[in-house]
Write an enzyme that holds these catalytic residues in place. Structure first.
Site, PDB file in Angstrom:
ATOM      1  N   LYS A  81       0.774  -1.178   0.067  1.00 46.10           N
ATOM      2  CA  LYS A  81       0.045   0.042   0.080  1.00 46.10           C
ATOM      3  C   LYS A  81       0.974   1.192  -0.024  1.00 46.10           C
ATOM      4  CE  LYS A  81      -1.415   1.722   4.171  1.00 46.10           C
ATOM      5  NZ  LYS A  81      -2.563   1.974   5.290  1.00 46.10           N
TER       6      LYS A  81
ATOM      7  N   ASP B  29      -9.875   3.512  10.281  1.00 48.51           N
ATOM      8  CA  ASP B  29     -10.271   4.842  10.791  1.00 48.51           C
ATOM      9  C   ASP B  29     -11.149   5.386   9.583  1.00 48.51           C
ATOM     10  OD1 ASP B  29      -9.993   7.581  11.041  1.00 48.51           O
ATOM     11  OD2 ASP B  29      -7.983   8.025  10.870  1.00 48.51           O
TER      12      ASP B  29
HETATM   13  C1  R5P Z   1      -2.000   1.913   9.062  1.00 49.71           C
HETATM   14  O1  R5P Z   1      -0.919   1.734   9.115  1.00 49.71           O
HETATM   15  C2  R5P Z   1      -2.968   1.592   9.922  1.00 49.71           C
HETATM   16  O2  R5P Z   1      -2.636  -0.054  10.271  1.00 49.71           O
HETATM   17  C3  R5P Z   1      -4.536   1.337   9.338  1.00 49.71           C
HETATM   18  O3  R5P Z   1      -4.487   0.373   8.316  1.00 49.71           O
HETATM   19  C4  R5P Z   1      -4.716   2.713   8.889  1.00 49.71           C
HETATM   20  O4  R5P Z   1      -4.367   3.589   9.618  1.00 49.71           O
HETATM   21  C5  R5P Z   1      -6.046   2.716   8.520  1.00 49.71           C
HETATM   22  O5  R5P Z   1      -6.481   3.972   8.254  1.00 49.71           O
HETATM   23  P1  R5P Z   1      -7.861   4.254   7.125  1.00 49.71           P
HETATM   24  O6  R5P Z   1      -8.876   3.371   7.536  1.00 49.71           O
HETATM   25  O7  R5P Z   1      -7.865   5.613   7.197  1.00 49.71           O
HETATM   26  O8  R5P Z   1      -7.446   3.758   5.914  1.00 49.71           O
END
Ligand code: R5P
Length: 325
Positions: free
Chosen positions: A201, A233
């Protein structure tokens, strides 16, 4: 003159901030205890006031707060509660922060950035905390930011128990949604006896919460994919991952995450056609309007209660996780 009576008995005190009182009540119930009443108020100008309703002198105090939005307010409230406990002569103060605030800011990605997770640890310390208890820290090394014991709990046993009878390892792939979760996903893959896939990612460092998926490494074609993450998030990481997995031939996508931050537009986009179900814990409060039919919320209180019991009793938190904590 009567002699002073020395009592060696320890006293457990559980108190809660205002962010997620139901969780604190459930923890207290699990421990066959009650929360000490607190008077927490916010003044017209935003300043917070906290006072304990009973004496906590000489007690082993656990201050429970879940750091949901407005996160800065709940952090400040917990700091003020620590200060109040210190000045009320608590013997030991443990911060119970199931979701550690600012955990994602754990290093400088670019010059002139803060390391806010370290700052939070310093604030807890300066306020008077002796130890911290948290669940699935975004990065395990955050433990080293606090100069004192940190009990790092894992929600994996709670989530695994849910999936045990629902997924067939013969047809399952555990997926790490980014490089940062590979170690944890690898443990899931061992526990479930299923292979691991990793998603590469990328984020734009200049635009918060934007995600793009680059490639998938590992077997996903014709398989059920279980994405495991520490937190959701905005949901973009998970939805992009699920879409990429379905495009690569996955038969189904199931998501397991510990902390349901669920900032907008998470609850809308997680209902995407690419995702079959989402399983989270209630480490953070989830208001009724953020529920949908394919969301399962598992209680985290029993895990935290057991850890509090072990700490209070000078037992072993490590023993709760097959020696892994
Ligand atoms: C990233 O390193 C975390 O483990 C989560 O995958 C990430 O912060 C999730 O954020 P969002 O749901 O806004 O993509």
């Amino acid at each position: 003159m009567s002699a002073i009576k020395i009592s060696g008995e320890k006293r457990l005190v559980l108190v809660s901030g205002r962010a997620h009182p139901r969780l604190a009540e459930e923890i207290a119930r699990e421990l066959d205890s009650e929360l000490v009443p607190t008077e927490n108020r916010t003044f017209a100008n935003g300043e917070i006031y906290a006072r304990y309703g009973d004496s906590i002198r000489g007690s082993d105090v656990f201050i429970i707060q879940s750091h949901c939005a407005p996160i800065n307010e709940w952090l400040m409230e917990q700091l003020i509660m620590i200060d109040a406990a210190k000045r009320a002569s608590a013997k030991r103060i443990t911060v119970v922060a199931p979701f550690y605030p600012y955990a994602r800011q754990d290093k400088k990605g670019r010059g002139r950035e803060p390391i806010s997770a370290r700052l939070v640890a310093d604030l807890f310390k300066a306020a008077g905390a002796h130890r911290i208890m948290s669940v699935d820290l975004h990065a395990a090394q955050i433990q080293g930011f606090f100069d004192g014991p940190v009990d790092h709990l894992f929600a994996m046993p709670v989530l695994l128990e849910h999936f045990k009878t629902k997924l067939d390892p013969a047809n399952l792939t555990v997926v790490s949604p980014d490089m940062g979760r590979v170690r944890v996903a690898d443990i899931w893959s061992d526990k479930l006896g299923a292979p691991l896939a990793i998603i590469h990612k990328r984020r734009d460092p200049l635009v918060p919460n934007q995600v793009s998926v680059h490639e998938i490494i590992g077997p996903v074609d014709g398989r059920i994919c279980l994405i495991v993450d520490d937190l959701i998030d905005t949901g973009r990481t998970i939805v992009r991952a699920a879409e990429a997995l379905k495009n690569a031939g996955a038969l189904g996508v199931v998501v397991a995450a510990t902390h349901a931050v669920f900032s907008a537009p998470a609850t809308e986009i997680l209902q995407s056609e690419f995702i079959d179900s989402v399983v989270v814990t209630d480490s953070l409060p989830i208001p009724p309007e953020k529920y949908w039919d394919r969301l399962t919320v598992l209680p985290i209180a029993p895990l935290i209660a057991r850890a509090i019991h072990e700490v209070f009793d000078d037992g072993s938190v490590t023993s709760m996780f097959d020696g892994a904590a």
